[in-house]
Design a protein around this motif. Structure first.
Motif, PDB file in Angstrom:
ATOM      1  N   ASP A   3       0.827  -1.206   0.000  1.00 34.86           N
ATOM      2  CA  ASP A   3       0.000   0.000   0.000  1.00 34.86           C
ATOM      3  C   ASP A   3       0.864   1.260   0.000  1.00 34.86           C
ATOM      4  O   ASP A   3       0.538   2.241  -0.664  1.00 34.86           O
ATOM      5  CB  ASP A   3      -0.939   0.016   1.209  1.00 34.86           C
ATOM      6  N   ARG A  48      -4.720   4.740   1.745  1.00 32.05           N
ATOM      7  CA  ARG A  48      -3.859   4.134   0.732  1.00 32.05           C
ATOM      8  C   ARG A  48      -4.227   2.697   0.417  1.00 32.05           C
ATOM      9  O   ARG A  48      -3.991   2.221  -0.674  1.00 32.05           O
ATOM     10  CB  ARG A  48      -2.391   4.275   1.100  1.00 32.05           C
ATOM     11  N   ASN A  49      -4.842   2.006   1.362  1.00 31.36           N
ATOM     12  CA  ASN A  49      -5.265   0.628   1.077  1.00 31.36           C
ATOM     13  C   ASN A  49      -6.510   0.604   0.180  1.00 31.36           C
ATOM     14  O   ASN A  49      -6.863  -0.442  -0.350  1.00 31.36           O
ATOM     15  CB  ASN A  49      -5.508  -0.153   2.364  1.00 31.36           C
TER      16      ASN A  49
END
Length: 187
Positions: A3, A48-49
């Motif tokens: 990520d 971000r994931n």
């Protein structure tokens, strides 16, 4: 790719596209642009994931929300200045020349400014960011059919505004007075 690596790649690849997207909507006020872009990538870092394989339309969607927050803040400051009475520009009034007075871009921008913010955004995503309907859907957080319909309606409203400017200039004085853009975009 982790990520963190996905975020770093998205940042490197799309920072300038997001900056241009924000700058065009804030008329290039550089300190404000930098602030909003920083907020966009802060949100992207926190999420971000959730970054999709093609992150740019998603980043535009995040930028739309960050811009809305910034504009609300500017509006609060402007209303405060208006209450205090120290800022004539806070009243939002200006004189607009008709289509014959300037270049076509001038009156297209005037017609665009008369549209509802949602119509302006879908047209800008198409023209300025060069997104297709599927990408617009991601940026707006809706389905492709809804995005296509929003784009169709916004184009129709823009054409009507341009025609209205032409008619106003042909029928009356070359100067139109306008207070604020239409809020609903349906007029």
């Amino acid at each position: 790719m982790s990520d963190d690596e996905s975020f770093a790649a998205a940042y490197r690849e799309h920072y300038w596209a997001v900056s241009r997207y924000v700058a065009r909507r804030l008329d290039g006020r550089s300190s404000d642009v930098e602030e909003v872009v920083a907020e966009v990538f802060t949100v992207a870092w926190r999420r971000r994931n959730d970054l999709p394989a093609t992150p740019l339309p998603w980043l535009y969607g995040v930028a739309r929300h960050c811009l809305a927050n910034a504009v609300r803040g500017y509006g609060r400051r402007r209303r405060l200045l208006d209450r205090i009475g120290n800022d004539e520009s806070a009243h939002g009034k200006h004189i607009v020349q008709g289509p014959d007075a300037g270049s076509p871009a001038d009156w297209v921008h005037e017609a665009l400014a008369r549209l509802a913010p949602s119509d302006q955004e879908v047209l800008r995503l198409t023209a300025w960011e060069e997104l297709g309907v599927d990408e617009i859907a991601v940026a707006l957080g809706c389905g492709s059919r809804a995005a296509a319909m929003r784009l169709h309606r916004a184009r129709r409203r823009l054409a009507a505004e341009i025609d209205g400017l032409r008619i106003s200039v042909a029928a009356g004085p070359a100067t139109l007075r306008r207070d604020t853009p239409k809020e609903d975009g349906h007029g």
